[in-house]
Design an enzyme around this catalytic site. Structure first.
Site, PDB file in Angstrom:
ATOM      1  N   ASP A 180       0.844  -1.192   0.000  1.00 25.49           N
ATOM      2  CA  ASP A 180       0.000   0.000   0.000  1.00 25.49           C
ATOM      3  C   ASP A 180       0.881   1.244   0.000  1.00 25.49           C
ATOM      4  OD1 ASP A 180      -2.205  -1.640   0.190  1.00 25.49           O
ATOM      5  OD2 ASP A 180      -2.326  -1.476   2.377  1.00 25.49           O
TER       6      ASP A 180
HETATM    7  N1  URA Z   1      -1.315  -6.023   3.617  1.00 22.77           N
HETATM    8  C1  URA Z   1      -1.796  -4.766   3.691  1.00 22.77           C
HETATM    9  O1  URA Z   1      -2.855  -4.533   4.258  1.00 22.77           O
HETATM   10  N2  URA Z   1      -1.089  -3.780   3.113  1.00 22.77           N
HETATM   11  C2  URA Z   1       0.094  -3.963   2.522  1.00 22.77           C
HETATM   12  O2  URA Z   1       0.693  -3.012   2.037  1.00 22.77           O
HETATM   13  C3  URA Z   1       0.601  -5.274   2.453  1.00 22.77           C
HETATM   14  C4  URA Z   1      -0.116  -6.295   3.014  1.00 22.77           C
END
Ligand code: URA
Length: 237
Positions: free
Chosen positions: A105
């Site tokens: 993310d």
């Molecule tokens: N899970 C998430 O919620 N975000 C990420 O960036 C990676 C795994």
């Protein structure tokens, strides 16, 4: 990888196809120390050594990168509006087809792999291969045995049930978890399912590779041959 000299130079973003043809015909390109006059001659991009105007050029088309992803960048090959992790790399990585392996993310930090090897990328993400990913999460509220047990028994996330996962408490609001899946926002959703909003998420390992402790946020380096070998073997290549 066998490739025509004009295509090789153009793929390395050294010039347009017509420009590089002209340079070759003008005697400006050499392979293994010999001037090559014919743009259509093919060479091995990973083995043969390339130079242009007497300057050595890194001609490798197969590269693998470990990046310490900082917060604030999209994990994408490109985006019309926002900066992406590719902006941290020299442009040649994009032109030779280096792509992020999965997504973190925008606000997640930590270990991101990028590779030009499409098959390796695909296998590392394939659910059937169960490649592990380790995350450290800082959450709102305090956690305890209840959360550990809930992670262990496989959390119901509505549209799917997460595989049982280990949750290790590093402090009342800080925990480490290892998952083998990679659904959208999976880790944040797992913590949300046990009543804790994630404030900060960081990936510390991908498969057998740990984030290089010598790296700072925003830094990257190419993987060593040993590291590439580890990754490849882990997915049957
Ligand atoms: N899970 C998430 O919620 N975000 C990420 O960036 C990676 C795994």
């Amino acid at each position: 990888m066998k490739m025509r000299l004009d295509r090789w130079l153009a793929t390395l973003s050294l010039g347009s196809r017509s420009e590089v043809k002209e340079w070759i015909r003008g005697g400006k390109a050499a392979v293994n120390g010999r001037i090559i006059w014919d743009p259509a001659l093919s060479f091995e991009t990973e083995e043969d050594s390339l130079s242009l105007n007497g300057k050595d050029i890194d001609g490798r088309m197969m590269r693998h990168v470990m990046m310490y992803k900082p917060g604030g960048l999209l994990t994408a090959a490109r985006d019309a509006k926002q900066p992406t992790v590719m902006d941290l790399l020299p442009p040649v990585y994009r032109s030779i087809g280096c792509m992020p392996v999965g997504r973190l993310d925008k606000d997640t930090t930590g270990l991101l792999l990028l590779t030009c090897d499409g098959e390796l990328n695909h296998r590392l993400l394939s659910p059937g291969r169960h490649v592990t990913k380790r995350y450290r999460a800082l959450v709102k509220g305090e956690m305890g045995e209840k959360e550990i047990e809930a992670f262990r028994s496989g959390l119901d996330l509505g549209d799917f049930t997460a595989q049982p996962a280990e949750l290790k408490l590093l402090g009342p609001s800080l925990a480490e978890t290892v998952i083998t899946e990679g659904k959208f926002h999976q880790v944040k959703r797992m913590f949300a399912a046990v009543g804790h909003e994630v404030i900060a998420l960081h990936r510390s390992a991908f498969g057998q590779l740990e984030l290089d402790p010598g790296m700072q946020e925003g830094q990257w380096r190419e993987l060593s041959d040993e590291e590439v070998g580890l990754l490849r073997r882990s997915v049957g290549l």
